[in-house]
Design an enzyme around this catalytic site. Structure first.
Site, short mmCIF file in Angstrom:
data_model
loop_
_atom_site.label_atom_id
_atom_site.label_comp_id
_atom_site.label_asym_id
_atom_site.label_seq_id
_atom_site.Cartn_x
_atom_site.Cartn_y
_atom_site.Cartn_z
N SER A 458 -30.51 -13.37 -6.53
CA SER A 458 -31.79 -13.61 -7.19
C SER A 458 -32.06 -15.10 -7.09
CB SER A 458 -31.73 -13.17 -8.65
OG SER A 458 -32.90 -13.55 -9.30
N ARG A 459 -33.11 -15.46 -6.34
CA ARG A 459 -33.28 -16.88 -6.00
C ARG A 459 -33.93 -17.70 -7.09
NH1 ARG A 459 -35.00 -14.57 -1.02
NH2 ARG A 459 -33.11 -14.17 0.16
N VAL A 460 -34.76 -17.10 -7.93
CA VAL A 460 -35.42 -17.93 -8.94
C VAL A 460 -35.10 -17.52 -10.38
CG1 VAL A 460 -37.37 -18.56 -7.47
CG2 VAL A 460 -37.54 -16.53 -8.88
#
Ligand code: ATP
Ligand code: MG
Length: 603
Positions: A458-460
Site C-alpha cells: 500500500s503506497r500511500v
C-alpha cells in the site's frame, strides 16, 4: 408556390445578404402568415438576414411541415409530432405517470405554434451486434447520446473521417433497421441522481432495477468527467478501515486511495471488498458496489450479505450482469464513479468497488473489435490503459476548498494462474496506489483472507494509519517475512536450534491470528489488542488450532471487564506508552488466569 411535384425557388430579396436556404417538405405549402413565422424563427435562431424557401411535396409530412436547414431538422409534420408524443408517452409510462399523458395530448392538439427547438437528423446505414453505423449527423460529438425511433438509445463511440459515426446500442437493437432516422440529443451520457439513490440497485443508465419504484432524482451527473487536478486535491491522511486485520495492520488504506484487489478466481476478492463495505457502518462513508458482467446470483449474494448486516442504507449497487450487452457493461464503472462523485462533491467520504475490471476490459475489447478498431496486445485496443486510468484517476481526496470529500476505489482484477504480469493486471497495478494480492495456494490451505504479504503493498496508506495502530503493528510484517524465509530452510534441515524453532512457532501463530472469517470485521480496538498480544509472544504456547478461539475469548473478556480501557483505546489516535503498558498488564492478567502451571512463559 405549388402543390405539384416540381421544386419552386422564390427569388432571393437581396443576393448580397446572408440568405439561408430552407427546404420545406409538405403536402400543402405554408401560407404567407406561416412563412413569416418560419422566417422570423429562423432569422432569430440562425442569425441570417433572410430565408429562401424551397418547397418539396412530401406526403409523409401530413398536414404539417418538415423543415430542413442543412443537417438540421425542425419536424412539425404529423409524423414528427406523433413520434414526439410517442417518446413522451414512453417516458411517462416508464415513470408511471399515466395522468400526465392526457394533459400532454390536449396540449399538443391545442398547440400548432412553431417551437424554437430543432433536431439534427441522421440515418442508420447499418446495424449489427449492438453497433449501429450512422451518417448525416456531421456535428455529433464523441460520447453523445442519440435516439432511435422506437426509443432505443445509443452512445457515439467512433467518429470517422468519411462523416459516418459508430454508435454502441444500449437496448432495443433488434428494433432498429438500416434507413431508420437517428436524432441528436446534444447530451452526454449521465445518471439521474439524488440522495434517494442510497439503498437502491440501478442499471448503468441509472434506472432502478430493484422493483422499489422510481428514484426521485434531482440532478444529472455525467458519466465521464475530467479527474480533479492537483490543486483540487490534498494528500491522503485519513484511514479507511477494512476491518480485516491482515490489511489494516500491514497494508493500510487511506480515504481517497486506489487499492487494487488482485487474485485468481475464487480467492475471496469480492469478500474482501464486501467486508470493507460492511465495516463502514456508522463511519459516515457512502459505498458504491459496481458489479460488471457477474452472474445475477453472485450479485444477489452480495446484496443479501449487505442487507443482513444493515449496510444497504449507505450503499448503492450498480449492476450490469453477464446477460447485458457489452455497451452497458462498458459504462457500468463510470456510472458507479459518477454516483460516488455526486456524494464526494457534497463533501462526503465515499468508497467505490469495481468488481471486476478484467471483465470490463473484455467488454471494451468486444466493442472495439466490433467498431473495427485495430487489436493490439491480447487483442485489446491501444487505448485500454486510458480506459482504466481515466476511471481510477477520478478517485481523490478533495481539498478543503472543495468540501474535503473523498473517493476511495477498490478495483478488482482477476488473474489467470497467479500471473500478475499479464496486460490488464500490469496496467492497473501501475495506475493504482498499491495492491492486495490474494493467493490461491494460501486460500486453499485455509489461510483466509489469502493476502500474500510478500506481493502486496500500500503506497500511500501508511500516512493515513493512526499513530496508535502504527506502533501496535510494530514489526509484524518483517516477522512474517522472516518466518517465510525460515520456513523454506526448515524444510531441508531436520535439526533446528531453539531460537529458530521459536521464531517458526511465533510466525505460525501470527499466520493463524491473521485468519478471519468473511463478514466478521474487527474494530480498530480489537486489532490493537490482538497485535500487542501477539508481539508480546503471548500466543506462543497456544496450539495453532486454538488461536482463533482464544482470540475471541480475549476480546470478549476485554469488552466485558475493561469497558473503560476499551473506550480509551477507541478514542486514542496517537500512541502512548502508558496505554500500551496498561493493555499488556491486562493481557498478562488474563494469561496468568488461564495458564496451566506447566505452560512456559512467552518471552
Ligand atoms: P470470483 O472469482 O468468483 O469472483 P472471488 O475471488 O470474488 O471469486 P469470493 O466470491 O469472495 O471470491 O469468495 C469465494 C468463496 O470463498 C466464497 O464462498 C466465500 O464465502 C469464501 N470466502 C471468502 N473469504 C473467506 C474468508 N475470509 N473465510 C472463509 N471463507 C471465505
Ligand atoms: Mg468475485
Amino acid at each position: 408556390m405549388t402543390t405539384g411535384g416540381d421544386d419552386i425557388f422564390e427569388p432571393a430579396a437581396e443576393p448580397e445578404k446572408n440568405i439561408l436556404q430552407v427546404v420545406i417538405r409538405c403536402m400543402t405549402p405554408p401560407d404567407e402568415a406561416q412563412r413569416a413565422r418560419i422566417r422570423d424563427l429562423l432569422i432569430a435562431e440562425r442569425g441570417c438576414d433572410d430565408v429562401e424557401f424551397v418547397i418539396r411535396r412530401d406526403e409523409s409530412a401530413g398536414d404539417g411541415f418538415n423543415i430542413f436547414v442543412g443537417d438540421d431538422n425542425y419536424d412539425w409534420s404529423t409524423l414528427g409530432r406523433v413520434r414526439q408524443l410517442r417518446r413522451s408517452f414512453q417516458s411517462l409510462q416508464r415513470e408511471k405517470q399515466f395522468g400526465g399523458i392526457i394533459s400532454l395530448l390536449r396540449e399538443d392538439i391545442a398547440d400548432f405554434s412553431l417551437h424554437t427547438g430543432h433536431q439534427q437528423v441522421g440515418t442508420v446505414i447499418a446495424v449489427s451486434d449492438g453497433i449501429a453505423v450512422i451518417s448525416g449527423l456531421h456535428e455529433v460529438c464523441y460520447g453523445e447520446i442519440v435516439f432511435f425511433p422506437g426509443g432505443a438509445k445509443g452512445l457515439v463511440q467512433d467518429l470517422r473521417a468519411d462523416g459516418t459515426a459508430g454508435v454502441i446500442l444500449f437496448s432495443g437493437a433488434s428494433e432498429i433497421a438500416a434507413g431508420d432516422i437517428v436524432l441528436r440529443t446534444r447530451r452526454t451520457a449521465g445518471v439521474p441522481i439524488s440522495n434517494r439513490i442510497l439503498g437502491r440497485m440501478i442499471d448503468p443508465l441509472g434506472a432502478p432495477i430493484d422493483g422499489k419504484g422510481p428514484i426521485d432524482a434531482k440532478e444529472y451527473f455525467p458519466l465521464e468527467r475530467p479527474a480533479p487536478g492537483i490543486v483540487e486535491r490534498k494528500s491522503v491522511s485519513r484511514p479507511l478501515e477494512t476491518g480485516i486485520l491482515a490489511i489494516d495492520a500491514m497494508f493500510p488504506i487511506g480515504r481517497g486511495q486506489r487499492e487494487l484487489i488482485i487474485g485468481d478466481r475464487e480467492t475471496g476478492k469480492t469478500s474482501v471488498a464486501v467486508d470493507t463495505i460492511l465495516n463502514q457502518k456508522g463511519k459516515n462513508v457512502i459505498c458504491v458496489y459496481v458489479a460488471i458482467s457477474q452472474k445475477a446470483s453472485s450479485v444477489q449474494r452480495v446484496v443479501s450479505a449487505l442487507e443482513r448486516a444493515g449496510a444497504m442504507d449507505y450503499t448503492v449497487i450498480v449492476s450490469s450482469p453477464a446477460s447485458d450487452p457489452a455497451s452497458l457493461q462498458y459504462i457500468a464503472p463510470y456510472t458507479g464513479c459518477a454516483v460516488a462523485e455526486y456524494f464526494m462533491s457534497h463533501g462526503r467520504d465515499t468508497l467505490v468497488v469495481y468488481d471486476d475490471l478484467s471483465k470490463h476490459a473484455v467488454a471494451y475489447r468486444t466493442i472495439s473489435l466490433l467498431l473495427e478498431r485495430s487489436p493490439g496486445r491480447e487483442a485489446y485496443p491501444g487505448d485500454v490503459f486510458y480506459l482504466h486510468s481515466r476511471l481510477l484517476e477520478r478517485s481523490a481526496q478533495l481539498s478543503d476548498a472543495l468540501g474535503g470529500g473523498s473517493m476511495t476505489a477498490l478495483p478488482i482484477v482477476e488473474t489467470q494462474a497467479g500471473d500478475v504480469s499479464a496486460y490488464i493486471p500490469t496496467n492497473i497495478i501501475s495506475i493504482t496506489d498499491g495492491q492486495l494480492f490474494l493467493a490461491s495456494d494460501l486460500f486453499y490451505s485455509g489461510q483466509r483472507p489469502a493476502v500474500n504479504v510478500g506481493l502486496s503493498v500500500s503506497r500511500v496508506g501508511g500516512a493515513a494509519q493512526t499513530g496508535l495502530m502504527k506502533k501496535a503493528v510494530g514489526s509484524v510484517r518483517l516477522d512474517l517475512a522472516q518466518y517465510r524465509e525460515m520456513q523454506v530452510f526448515a524444510q531441508f534441515g531436520s535439526e533446528l536450534d531453539e531460537q529458530t524453532a521459536l521464531q517458526l512457532k511465533y510466525g505460525a501463530g501470527l499466520m493463524q491470528l491473521l485468519r478471519q472469517p468473511a463478514h466478521a470485521p474487527f474494530s480498530m480496538r480489537d486489532q490493537v489488542i490482538l497485535l500487542l498480544t501477539a508481539q508480546a509472544r503471548y500466543f506462543l504456547d497456544v496450539p495453532p488450532k486454538e488461536i482463533q478461539k482464544v482470540r475471541a475469548e480475549l476480546l470478549a473478556w476485554f469488552e466485558q471487564t475493561h469497558a473503560s480501557l476499551c473506550l480509551r483505546i477507541d478514542h486514542a489516535s496517537a500512541w502512548s506508552d502508558k496505554l500500551k503498558a496498561e493493555i499488556l498488564a491486562k493481557i498478562a492478567e488474563i494469561k496468568a488466569k488461564l495458564d496451566s502451571p506447566d505452560a512456559g512463559t512467552a518471552k
